[in-house]
Design an enzyme around this catalytic site. Structure first.
Site, PDB file in Angstrom:
ATOM      1  CG  ASP A  11      -1.764   1.185   1.383  1.00  0.00           C
ATOM      2  OD1 ASP A  11      -2.282   1.667   0.356  1.00  0.00           O
ATOM      3  OD2 ASP A  11      -1.920   1.676   2.517  1.00  0.00           O
ATOM      4  CG  ASP A  13      -2.045   7.513   0.822  1.00  0.00           C
ATOM      5  OD1 ASP A  13      -1.007   8.014   0.367  1.00  0.00           O
ATOM      6  OD2 ASP A  13      -3.174   7.747   0.342  1.00  0.00           O
TER       7      ASP A  13
END
Length: 277
Positions: A11, A13
């Protein structure tokens, strides 16, 4: 090298960077109040596109946005961990609900863009007026993705993981997947991982809480991490562990095969010798 048999999916963020890139840009460029006012009225991606329109109208340029993105907080050990994983031969990919422009700008600033073979995220581009446009990856208004897990309407990461897995299978490649994430949207892909894969949730973040409550549903081995130092330590340790195990398995198979061949050859030789007499 066995590390080439490892796919690391991250991922972006609050995993690679230590904040939400959308919120970071909105806050740094001073439109937080308007953002919060409009948040209940439209989907997130549409809201970000509207914020870019507002900033453009105020005279904010792409260069201003880039300057803000270059200040995005990222732990130096995470930068080193990504570089190490790439240098060891791992295939690195990003699956994120941010957008292409934000992600690539930040990665390029830190010399990391070349480390990733694939970035799956919301599309964005600069139009002829110099305004940044942001759109959802999945057109949920026409074709909902139908996932029942806590995935945002514009992106089911589980579907992305299944596509990656299918691509690997089509090429006849058996690879170990390491998935790293923090948010609710990272729970669905964790359910797609199989035995021999690894799920690395950020401790005390939403995906970690969900995994703790639904541990029996996760087939992959779970290894938590909390900060940049642990990100690096856990990731590099796992790559070393997986590589060591794969190398030893390959060596054991080779040795066993050699012994079988030698045994068969010896048996054939003795039979030939016996017939000759």
């Amino acid at each position: 090298m066995a590390a080439s048999d490892i796919v690391v999916i991250m991922d972006f963020d609050k995993t690679i960077i230590d904040c939400d890139s959308d919120n970071w840009v909105v806050d740094e460029l001073g439109v937080t109040r308007l953002f919060n006012q409009l948040l209940p009225t439209m989907p997130w991606n549409s809201l970000m596109d509207t914020m870019m329109k507002e900033l453009h109208a105020q005279g904010t340029t792409i260069h201003d946005i880039v300057a803000v993105l270059k200040r995005t907080p990222i732990h130096p050990r995470i930068i080193e961990a990504i570089k190490s994983a790439h240098e060891l031969g791992c295939d690195l990919k990003i699956v994120s609900d941010a957008n292409v422009f934000f992600i690539e700008t930040i990665l390029e600033h830190h010399g990391l863009r070349g480390c990733f073979s694939e970035i799956d995220t919301n599309p964005s581009f600069i139009d002829e007026e110099g305004r940044l446009r942001i759109f959802p990856l999945h057109d949920f208004s026409r074709h909902p993705h139908g996932c029942h897990h806590p995935c945002p309407a514009n992106m089911c990461k589980g579907i992305v993981i299944e596509r990656i897995q299918a691509s690997l299978s089509a090429m006849g490649e058996k690879k170990t997947i390491i998935y790293m994430g923090d948010g609710l949207g990272d729970f669905c892909p964790s359910l797609k991982l199989g035995d021999g894969d690894y799920m690395l949730p950020r401790k005390d973040f939403p995906v970690w809480d969900l995994i703790c409550k639904n541990r029996k549903q996760i087939k992959a081995e779970v290894c938590e991490w909390s900060n940049g130092e642990e990100f690096e330590h856990v990731l590099v340790h796992l790559i070393s562990k997986i590589s060591f195990e794969k190398n030893n398995t390959a060596k054991l198979y080779s040795d066993c095969k050699l012994q079988t061949i030698q045994g068969a050859a010896f048996e054939a030789f003795t039979k030939t010798l016996y017939v000759g007499h």
